[in-house]
Write an enzyme that holds these catalytic residues in place. Structure first.
Site, PDB file in Angstrom:
ATOM      1  N   ASN A   9     -50.346  34.152 -19.881  1.00 19.45           N
ATOM      2  CA  ASN A   9     -50.208  32.758 -19.441  1.00 19.45           C
ATOM      3  C   ASN A   9     -51.605  32.132 -19.397  1.00 19.45           C
ATOM      4  O   ASN A   9     -52.399  32.457 -18.525  1.00 19.45           O
ATOM      5  CB  ASN A   9     -49.546  32.756 -18.049  1.00 19.45           C
ATOM      6  CG  ASN A   9     -49.459  31.363 -17.453  1.00 19.45           C
ATOM      7  OD1 ASN A   9     -49.721  30.361 -18.120  1.00 19.45           O
ATOM      8  ND2 ASN A   9     -49.093  31.296 -16.181  1.00 19.45           N
ATOM      9  N   LYS A  11     -52.385  29.115 -18.741  1.00 26.35           N
ATOM     10  CA  LYS A  11     -52.479  28.033 -17.741  1.00 26.35           C
ATOM     11  C   LYS A  11     -53.186  26.803 -18.345  1.00 26.35           C
ATOM     12  O   LYS A  11     -53.066  26.560 -19.539  1.00 26.35           O
ATOM     13  CB  LYS A  11     -53.146  28.553 -16.466  1.00 26.35           C
ATOM     14  CG  LYS A  11     -52.460  29.827 -15.935  1.00 26.35           C
ATOM     15  CD  LYS A  11     -52.892  30.242 -14.565  1.00 26.35           C
ATOM     16  CE  LYS A  11     -52.141  31.500 -14.141  1.00 26.35           C
ATOM     17  NZ  LYS A  11     -52.468  31.953 -12.800  1.00 26.35           N
ATOM     18  N   HIS A  96     -42.964  29.462 -11.659  1.00 27.35           N
ATOM     19  CA  HIS A  96     -44.303  29.997 -11.378  1.00 27.35           C
ATOM     20  C   HIS A  96     -44.774  29.441 -10.039  1.00 27.35           C
ATOM     21  O   HIS A  96     -44.537  28.269  -9.729  1.00 27.35           O
ATOM     22  CB  HIS A  96     -45.279  29.617 -12.504  1.00 27.35           C
ATOM     23  CG  HIS A  96     -46.562  30.394 -12.406  1.00 27.35           C
ATOM     24  ND1 HIS A  96     -47.535  30.088 -11.484  1.00 27.35           N
ATOM     25  CD2 HIS A  96     -47.016  31.466 -13.100  1.00 27.35           C
ATOM     26  CE1 HIS A  96     -48.541  30.947 -11.611  1.00 27.35           C
ATOM     27  NE2 HIS A  96     -48.239  31.802 -12.582  1.00 27.35           N
ATOM     28  N   GLU A  98     -47.490  28.379  -9.011  1.00 29.14           N
ATOM     29  CA  GLU A  98     -48.326  27.169  -9.094  1.00 29.14           C
ATOM     30  C   GLU A  98     -47.453  25.926  -9.289  1.00 29.14           C
ATOM     31  O   GLU A  98     -47.756  24.859  -8.764  1.00 29.14           O
ATOM     32  CB  GLU A  98     -49.357  27.336 -10.222  1.00 29.14           C
ATOM     33  CG  GLU A  98     -50.421  28.365  -9.836  1.00 29.14           C
ATOM     34  CD  GLU A  98     -51.043  29.126 -10.993  1.00 29.14           C
ATOM     35  OE1 GLU A  98     -50.906  28.702 -12.151  1.00 29.14           O
ATOM     36  OE2 GLU A  98     -51.663  30.175 -10.725  1.00 29.14           O
ATOM     37  N   GLU A 168     -44.879  38.015  -9.008  1.00 30.91           N
ATOM     38  CA  GLU A 168     -46.289  37.642  -8.909  1.00 30.91           C
ATOM     39  C   GLU A 168     -46.628  37.313  -7.458  1.00 30.91           C
ATOM     40  O   GLU A 168     -46.428  36.160  -7.015  1.00 30.91           O
ATOM     41  CB  GLU A 168     -46.574  36.412  -9.779  1.00 30.91           C
ATOM     42  CG  GLU A 168     -46.334  36.628 -11.255  1.00 30.91           C
ATOM     43  CD  GLU A 168     -47.140  35.641 -12.108  1.00 30.91           C
ATOM     44  OE1 GLU A 168     -47.860  36.099 -12.994  1.00 30.91           O
ATOM     45  OE2 GLU A 168     -47.056  34.423 -11.861  1.00 30.91           O
ATOM     46  N   GLY A 174     -55.178  35.267  -9.372  1.00 34.52           N
ATOM     47  CA  GLY A 174     -56.499  34.658  -9.524  1.00 34.52           C
ATOM     48  C   GLY A 174     -57.483  35.031  -8.427  1.00 34.52           C
ATOM     49  O   GLY A 174     -58.538  34.426  -8.305  1.00 34.52           O
ATOM     50  N   SER A 213     -53.806  39.331 -11.008  1.00 35.24           N
ATOM     51  CA  SER A 213     -55.062  40.062 -11.215  1.00 35.24           C
ATOM     52  C   SER A 213     -54.857  41.392 -11.948  1.00 35.24           C
ATOM     53  O   SER A 213     -55.539  42.381 -11.661  1.00 35.24           O
ATOM     54  CB  SER A 213     -55.792  40.283  -9.889  1.00 35.24           C
ATOM     55  OG  SER A 213     -56.119  39.041  -9.301  1.00 35.24           O
TER      56      SER A 213
HETATM   57  P1  13P Z   1     -54.086  36.162 -12.855  1.00 37.64           P
HETATM   58  O1  13P Z   1     -53.858  37.308 -13.808  1.00 37.64           O
HETATM   59  O2  13P Z   1     -55.241  35.296 -13.248  1.00 37.64           O
HETATM   60  O3  13P Z   1     -54.154  36.630 -11.434  1.00 37.64           O
HETATM   61  O4  13P Z   1     -52.807  35.204 -12.956  1.00 37.64           O
HETATM   62  C1  13P Z   1     -51.533  35.735 -12.905  1.00 37.64           C
HETATM   63  C2  13P Z   1     -50.560  34.675 -13.215  1.00 37.64           C
HETATM   64  O5  13P Z   1     -50.362  33.738 -12.452  1.00 37.64           O
HETATM   65  C3  13P Z   1     -49.843  34.745 -14.505  1.00 37.64           C
HETATM   66  O6  13P Z   1     -48.809  33.830 -14.578  1.00 37.64           O
END
Ligand code: 13P
Length: 250
Positions: A9, A11, A96, A98, A168, A174, A213
């Site tokens: 992803n 983003k 997701h 976010e 997740e 992140g 992560s």
């Molecule tokens: P990170 O791998 O940067 O922690 O992000 C995970 C994520 O949100 C994938 O959709």
């Protein structure tokens, strides 16, 4: 159907130039270290067409980060599931953390997005995960339970064959802090059990990806867990070497 899968992803990252560079990097890495793992990249929507180019079709499938809950019409800025499918997109992220947090997406919104995907033969990747406070108070399984039931329990058994779930934990996204293999396995087994109880074999046969992560140094241990079928990778998916190293750690 249950299978190993790794999705990247991207983003809100990359420009046209750096997206092309990353795609080329992934292809070059795959030529050096081929992988048996099924791969998908999920770039910003503007760059999906670049990733669907003929030179990449044997390397990876392509996903979209967000999809409209509506069928079509006067919804400025939205991308419909039929549009994505007609552009060659295979996967769509739904739920997701976010999107839930920053765009106030409700369970009703997510159910609509999921239905639009299924109607158009896109594979929705339904994301769930708890906040740090829920992890600390021990309430995390209740949160996951509610997120799964609110959106997936309205589906038909046959729909379950065409979706993927991603766990997740928000505190691991992140942050550099990964869930331990045991923490992740506990939640993955919980999700599989929940779906198996409701949907039988279609529920137990679902692919459940881990995200948060995940990187080359921890992916092997995570993927060796019995209920972790792959990964949904954020930051490490922006580095071709790291992404392919993770793909080769199954
Ligand atoms: P990170 O791998 O940067 O922690 O992000 C995970 C994520 O949100 C994938 O959709």
């Amino acid at each position: 159907m249950r299978r190993n899968l790794l999705l990247g992803n991207w983003k809100q990252n990359t420009t046209r130039a750096s997206a092309l560079e990353l795609l080329g990097g992934l292809k070059a890495e795959l030529e050096k270290s081929p992988t048996k793992t099924e791969l998908g990249v999920i770039p910003p929507a503007l760059f999906i067409d670049l990733a669907i180019g003929q030179q990449y079709t044997s390397c990876f499938a392509v996903g979209i980060q967000n999809i409209s809950k509506t069928v079509k019409g006067a919804f400025t800025g939205e991308i419909g599931a039929d549009m994505a499918a007609s552009a060659g997109v295979k996967y769509a992220l739904v739920g997701h953390s976010e999107r839930r947090a920053y765009f106030n997406e409700s369970p009703e919104d997510l159910a609509g997005k999921l239905m639009r995907c299924l109607e158009n033969n896109l594979i929705p990747v339904y994301c769930v995960g708890e906040e740090l406070s829920d992890r600390k108070t021990g309430n995390y399984l209740n949160v996951i339970d509610a997120q799964i039931k609110a959106v997936l329990f309205g589906l038909n058994t046959k729909d379950l064959n065409n979706i993927i779930v991603a766990y997740e934990p928000i505190w691991a996204i992140g942050t550099g802090e990964t869930a331990s293999a045991e923490q992740a396995q506990e939640v993955h087994a919980f999700i599989r059990n929940l779906l198996a109880n409701k949907f039988g074999a279609s529920g137990s046969d679902i692919s459940i990806l881990y995200g948060g992560s995940c990187k080359p140094s921890n992916s092997e241990e995570l993927f060796s867990q019995p209920d972790i079928d792959g990964g949904l990778i954020g930051a490490a998916a922006l580095n071709a070497q790291d992404f392919i190293a993770i793909a080769n750690s199954f």
